[in-house]
Enzyme design. Structure first.
Site, PDB file in Angstrom:
ATOM      1  CE  LYS A 179      47.915  46.424  29.629  1.00  0.00           C
ATOM      2  NZ  LYS A 179      48.619  44.922  30.059  1.00  0.00           N
ATOM      3  CD  GLU A 254      31.080  45.344  29.662  1.00  0.00           C
ATOM      4  OE1 GLU A 254      30.236  45.040  30.562  1.00  0.00           O
ATOM      5  OE2 GLU A 254      30.125  45.622  29.119  1.00  0.00           O
ATOM      6  CB  CYS A 288      33.081  39.770  36.097  1.00  0.00           C
ATOM      7  SG  CYS A 288      32.366  39.411  33.996  1.00  0.00           S
ATOM      8  CD  GLU A 411      35.286  42.265  41.467  1.00  0.00           C
ATOM      9  OE1 GLU A 411      36.523  42.656  40.871  1.00  0.00           O
ATOM     10  OE2 GLU A 411      34.744  41.349  40.328  1.00  0.00           O
TER      11      GLU A 411
HETATM   12  P1  NAD Z   1      42.577  44.905  35.814  1.00  0.00           P
HETATM   13  O1  NAD Z   1      41.991  46.115  36.308  1.00  0.00           O
HETATM   14  O2  NAD Z   1      43.798  45.202  36.824  1.00  0.00           O
HETATM   15  O3  NAD Z   1      43.391  45.045  34.647  1.00  0.00           O
HETATM   16  C1  NAD Z   1      42.861  45.222  33.568  1.00  0.00           C
HETATM   17  C2  NAD Z   1      43.812  45.300  32.172  1.00  0.00           C
HETATM   18  O4  NAD Z   1      43.728  46.632  32.540  1.00  0.00           O
HETATM   19  C3  NAD Z   1      44.959  44.403  32.366  1.00  0.00           C
HETATM   20  O5  NAD Z   1      44.831  44.741  31.278  1.00  0.00           O
HETATM   21  C4  NAD Z   1      46.080  45.893  33.136  1.00  0.00           C
HETATM   22  O6  NAD Z   1      47.470  45.658  32.924  1.00  0.00           O
HETATM   23  C5  NAD Z   1      45.123  46.956  33.206  1.00  0.00           C
HETATM   24  N1  NAD Z   1      45.407  47.962  33.356  1.00  0.00           N
HETATM   25  C6  NAD Z   1      45.414  47.842  34.462  1.00  0.00           C
HETATM   26  N2  NAD Z   1      45.743  49.261  34.883  1.00  0.00           N
HETATM   27  C7  NAD Z   1      45.642  50.418  34.258  1.00  0.00           C
HETATM   28  C8  NAD Z   1      45.901  51.265  33.944  1.00  0.00           C
HETATM   29  N3  NAD Z   1      45.876  52.569  34.516  1.00  0.00           N
HETATM   30  N4  NAD Z   1      45.548  52.196  32.379  1.00  0.00           N
HETATM   31  C9  NAD Z   1      44.804  51.629  31.460  1.00  0.00           C
HETATM   32  N5  NAD Z   1      44.804  49.678  31.508  1.00  0.00           N
HETATM   33  C10 NAD Z   1      45.577  49.506  33.414  1.00  0.00           C
HETATM   34  O7  NAD Z   1      41.798  43.618  36.654  1.00  0.00           O
HETATM   35  P2  NAD Z   1      42.293  42.229  36.529  1.00  0.00           P
HETATM   36  O8  NAD Z   1      42.286  42.007  37.618  1.00  0.00           O
HETATM   37  O9  NAD Z   1      43.565  41.900  35.191  1.00  0.00           O
HETATM   38  O10 NAD Z   1      41.181  41.058  36.233  1.00  0.00           O
HETATM   39  C11 NAD Z   1      40.300  41.868  37.351  1.00  0.00           C
HETATM   40  C12 NAD Z   1      38.766  42.656  36.893  1.00  0.00           C
HETATM   41  O11 NAD Z   1      37.521  42.439  35.899  1.00  0.00           O
HETATM   42  C13 NAD Z   1      37.977  41.863  38.177  1.00  0.00           C
HETATM   43  O12 NAD Z   1      37.038  43.291  38.686  1.00  0.00           O
HETATM   44  C14 NAD Z   1      36.595  41.498  37.162  1.00  0.00           C
HETATM   45  O13 NAD Z   1      35.340  41.868  37.878  1.00  0.00           O
HETATM   46  C15 NAD Z   1      36.492  42.420  36.381  1.00  0.00           C
HETATM   47  N6  NAD Z   1      35.625  41.231  35.072  1.00  0.00           N
HETATM   48  C16 NAD Z   1      34.820  42.428  34.487  1.00  0.00           C
HETATM   49  C17 NAD Z   1      35.170  41.812  33.731  1.00  0.00           C
HETATM   50  C18 NAD Z   1      32.791  42.516  33.323  1.00  0.00           C
HETATM   51  O14 NAD Z   1      32.536  41.427  31.983  1.00  0.00           O
HETATM   52  N7  NAD Z   1      31.914  43.145  33.457  1.00  0.00           N
HETATM   53  C19 NAD Z   1      35.049  40.616  32.771  1.00  0.00           C
HETATM   54  C20 NAD Z   1      35.902  39.601  33.677  1.00  0.00           C
HETATM   55  C21 NAD Z   1      36.663  40.431  34.759  1.00  0.00           C
END
Ligand code: NAD
Length: 507
Positions: A179, A254, A288, A411
Site C-alpha cells: 500500500k 522505519e 526523514c 518531528e
Molecule cells: P504515516 O505513518 O501517517 O503513514 C505512512 C503509511 O502508513 C501510509 O501509507 C498510511 O496510509 C499508512 N497507515 C496509516 N495508518 C495506518 C495504520 N493504522 N495501519 C497501517 N498503515 C497505516 O506517515 P506519513 O505521514 O505518510 O509519512 C511521514 C512520516 O514517515 C514521518 O514521521 C517520517 O519521519 C517517516 N519516514 C521515515 C522514514 C525512515 O526511513 N525512517 C522514511 C520516510 C519517512
C-alpha cells in the site's frame, strides 16, 4: 480510466488492474495548485482479502522460481522504469509537490537502483553451514521466503521508498500486498502497469490503494501476512506493533526522526554550508534524514548563522515544475497546517525567526514552463494556465530555543530548522542524544579522532561524517529508539523476508 472527468487510479490485484469492491474513491490533490486532480480507490478489507489470496496463490511458484528468472523479470522492470523516467518524475512532482528536478535526479533513479540492486542480490545469496566437530554432525541453514508479506510506505519519497521494500521482498521469493500512501499514490499505480508490461507473474505484487485505517490496518491484521515492512510515522508504527506483535509477525519499522547536525569550528566550511542547506531544505525538509536541529560550535556560530540565513533566503520557493525551483509545495493542506503550527509554537516558546516563518501565497503566479507533452499524459492536472493555489512555506531558521522545548523535541518534517551554539563535546553529545528519536546524525569536523568518538557515541542508526545522504545500498539502514526497529538495505532486507531453518545431520 476516467471517473468524474479525472484520472482514476486502480488497484493491482492478481495481475490485473481493477476498481475497489466498494466503487468508492478518494480525492487526490496536486499540492502545487491545491486542486483535486485524480481519484484513488477507497479500498477496504475485502480488497485486501482478494490481494492476500492472489499473493498466496502466487507464492508456491514464485518462491520456487530460480534467482536467475527473478533477476530477469526485475531487470525488465528496471528497463521500463528507465524508459519512463521522465514521465514518472513528472508524476512524482505533481503528486508530491517536490521539484521535478529532484524527482528526475533522485527519486526515480533510486527506484531503478532499488530494483537493480535486489535483482542482482538475489543471485548472490549464500547460507551458512557449520561443521559440528566432535559430535560427528554437520549443520546447515536454509533461508526460505517467508510467504505473503505486507509493505506500507509514506508520501515523502513515494516510489523511492515503495520500491525499497517491494524489491527485496520479491527478490527474496516472497509475494507482496503493498500500500503506497494515499497522499501520493500515482507512481505506484504507474508501476503496477509496468509490472504487467514486464511480465511479473500475477499475484507476485498486489497494490491496494486507500487509507491507513482501512487498507493499512487490514494488511497488518491479516493472519496470512507473515511479515510487515513499514515506513512512516512513529505513532503509526506503535499502532502497527500493537496489532502485529501478538501474532508474532516479523516487523521492520522505519519511523520518524529529529536528526542532529553537529558542526565543529574546524570543519570544511564551504562544503559543510552547502550540504547543510541541502540537509535542511531538500524536498521541503520532508526527508526523514533531514538534519532539523543544527548545533554549531560557538566560535563559528555568528558566521554560520548569517551565511545559512543568506543561503536559505536565496532558495527559490515555487512551482515544482519550474526548472529553477529549489523548494516546492508542501505535500498536503493537513501537513502544511502542522508545519505552520510548529512555527507558531516556536514563536511562543521564545524562538527568534531568523528567516522565513511564513506561508507563501503564489496564487498570482501562474504555471509557465510545463513541458508541452505533459498535458496529454495520464497523470493529468497540468495545464498552462493553472494557478499556484497550493501550499508553500518559506525555508525557516529559528534560534534562541532550548534543546528540550517541544520545537526541538518533536518531528516537524518541513522546511524548518533550529540553530543552537555549543561549547563542549560533552554538552553537544548530550543535546544531540536528548530526544526520543535516533534515526540519523551528521557530524562536521576535520578531527579524525573526534569524528570516530562521536560516531560511536551518537544514539543513531546512521551517522554521516562530513557528508549527508551519501547512500550505499549495501549498508544497514534504520533507526534506534523511537525511530524504529530492524534494518533495511543490503542482505539484511533479503534476510528479513526469509525464515531461517537450521538442519542438523548426524554423519
Ligand atoms: P504515516 O505513518 O501517517 O503513514 C505512512 C503509511 O502508513 C501510509 O501509507 C498510511 O496510509 C499508512 N497507515 C496509516 N495508518 C495506518 C495504520 N493504522 N495501519 C497501517 N498503515 C497505516 O506517515 P506519513 O505521514 O505518510 O509519512 C511521514 C512520516 O514517515 C514521518 O514521521 C517520517 O519521519 C517517516 N519516514 C521515515 C522514514 C525512515 O526511513 N525512517 C522514511 C520516510 C519517512
Amino acid at each position: 480510466m476516467s471517473h468524474s472527468g479525472k484520472t482514476t487510479l486502480e488497484n493491482y490485484v492478481g495481475g490485473v488492474l481493477s476498481a475497489p469492491g466498494s466503487r468508492e474513491y478518494l480525492d487526490n490533490f496536486n499540492p502545487a495548485t491545491g486542486e483535486v486532480y485524480s481519484q484513488i480507490p477507497d479500498s477496504d478489507e475485502g480488497d485486501v482479502q482478494r490481494a492476500v489470496e492472489a499473493a498466496k496463490n502466487a507464492f508456491p511458484v514464485w518462491s520456487n522460481t530460480s534467482p536467475e528468472d527473478r533477476f530477469t523479470i526485475l531487470m525488465r522492470l528496471v528497463e521500463l522504469i528507465e524508459r519512463d523516467l521522465e514521465e514518472l518524475a513528472l508524476a512524482e512532482s505533481i503528486d508530491n509537490g517536490k521539484p521535478v528536478s529532484l524527482a528526475r535526479n533522485a527519486d526515480i533513479p533510486r527506484a531503478i537502483a532499488n530494483f537493480r540492486f535486489y535483482a542482482t542480490a538475489a543471485m548472490h545469496t549464500a547460507n551458512e553451514s557449520h561443521d559440528t566437530v566432535g559430535q560427528n554432525a554437520i549443520n546447515y541453514t536454509l533461508r526460505q521466503p517467508i510467504g505473503v508479506v505486507g509493505c506500507i510506505s509514506p508520501w515523502n519519497l513515494p516510489l523511492y521508498l515503495f520500491t525499497w521494500k517491494i524489491a527485496p521482498a520479491i527478490a527474496a521469493g516472497c509475494t507482496v500486498v503493498a500500500k503506497p500512501s494515499e497522499v501520493t499514490p500515482m507512481t505506484a499505480y504507474m508501476l503496477s502497469k509496468l509490472c504487467i508490461e514486464a511480465g511479473l507473474p500475477a499475484g507476485v505484487l498486489n497494490i491496494v490503494h486507500g487509507t491507513g485505517p482501512k487498507v493499512g490496518s487490514a494488511i497488518i491484521a491479516h493472519p496470512e501476512v507473515k511479515a510487515i515492512s513499514f515506513t512512516g510515522g512513529t505513532k503509526t508504527g506503535e499502532e502497527i506493533a500493537r496489532t502485529a506483535a501478538p501474532m508474532f509477525k516479523k516487523l521492520s519499522l522505519e519511523l520518524g526522526g529529529k536528526n542532529p547536525n553537529i558542526i565543529f569550528a574546524d570543519c570544511n566550511y564551504e562544503e559543510m554550508l552547502a550540504t547543510t542547506v541541502r540537509s535542511s531544505f531538500s524536498n521541503q525538509g520532508e526527508i526523514c534524514l533531514c538534519g532539523s536541529r543544527i548545533f554549531v560550535e560557538r566560535p563559528l556560530y555568528e558566521k554560520f548563522k548569517s551565511d545559512l540565513v543568506a543561503r536559505a533566503a536565496a532558495l527559490k520557493v515555487g512551482d515544482p515544475l519550474e526548472a529553477k525551483t529549489d523548494v516546492g509545495a508542501i505535500v498536503s493542506k493537513q501537513h502544511f497546517d502542522k508545519i505552520m503550527s510548529y512555527i507558531e509554537l516556536a514563536r511562543q516558546e521564545g524562538g527568534t525567526i531568523l528567516c522565513g516563518g511564513h506561508a507563501l501565497d503564489l496564487t498570482t503566479e501562474t504555471q509557465r514552463s510545463v513541458e508541452s507533452k505533459a498535458e496529454t499524459r495520464p497523470v493529468g492536472g497540468v495545464s498552462s494556465d493553472r494557478k499556484l493555489g497550493g501550499w508553500y512555506i518559506e525555508p525557516t531558521i529559528i534560534e534562541g530555543l532550548s534543546p528540550d522545548c517541544r520545537t526541538n523535541q518533536e518531528e516537524i518534517f518541513g522546511p524548518v530548522v533550529t540553530i543552537m551554539p555549543f561549547d563542549t563535546e560533552e554538552e553537544v553529545l548530550d543535546q544531540a542524544n536528548g530526544v526520543r528519536y535516533g534515526l540519523s546524525a551528521t557530524v562536521w569536523t576535520e578531527n579524525l579522532s573526534r569524528a570516530h568518538r562521536f560516531a560511536a557515541k551518537l544514539e543513531s542508526g546512521i551517522v554521516w561524517i562530513n557528508c549527508w545522504l551519501l547512500r550505499d545500498l549495501r549498508t544497514p539502514f534504520g533507526g534506534v529508539k523511537d525511530s524504529g526497529l530492524g534494518r533495511e538495505g543490503g542482505f539484511e532486507a533479503l534476510r528479513f523476508f526469509t525464515e531461517e531453518k537450521n538442519i542438523c545431520i548426524r554423519i
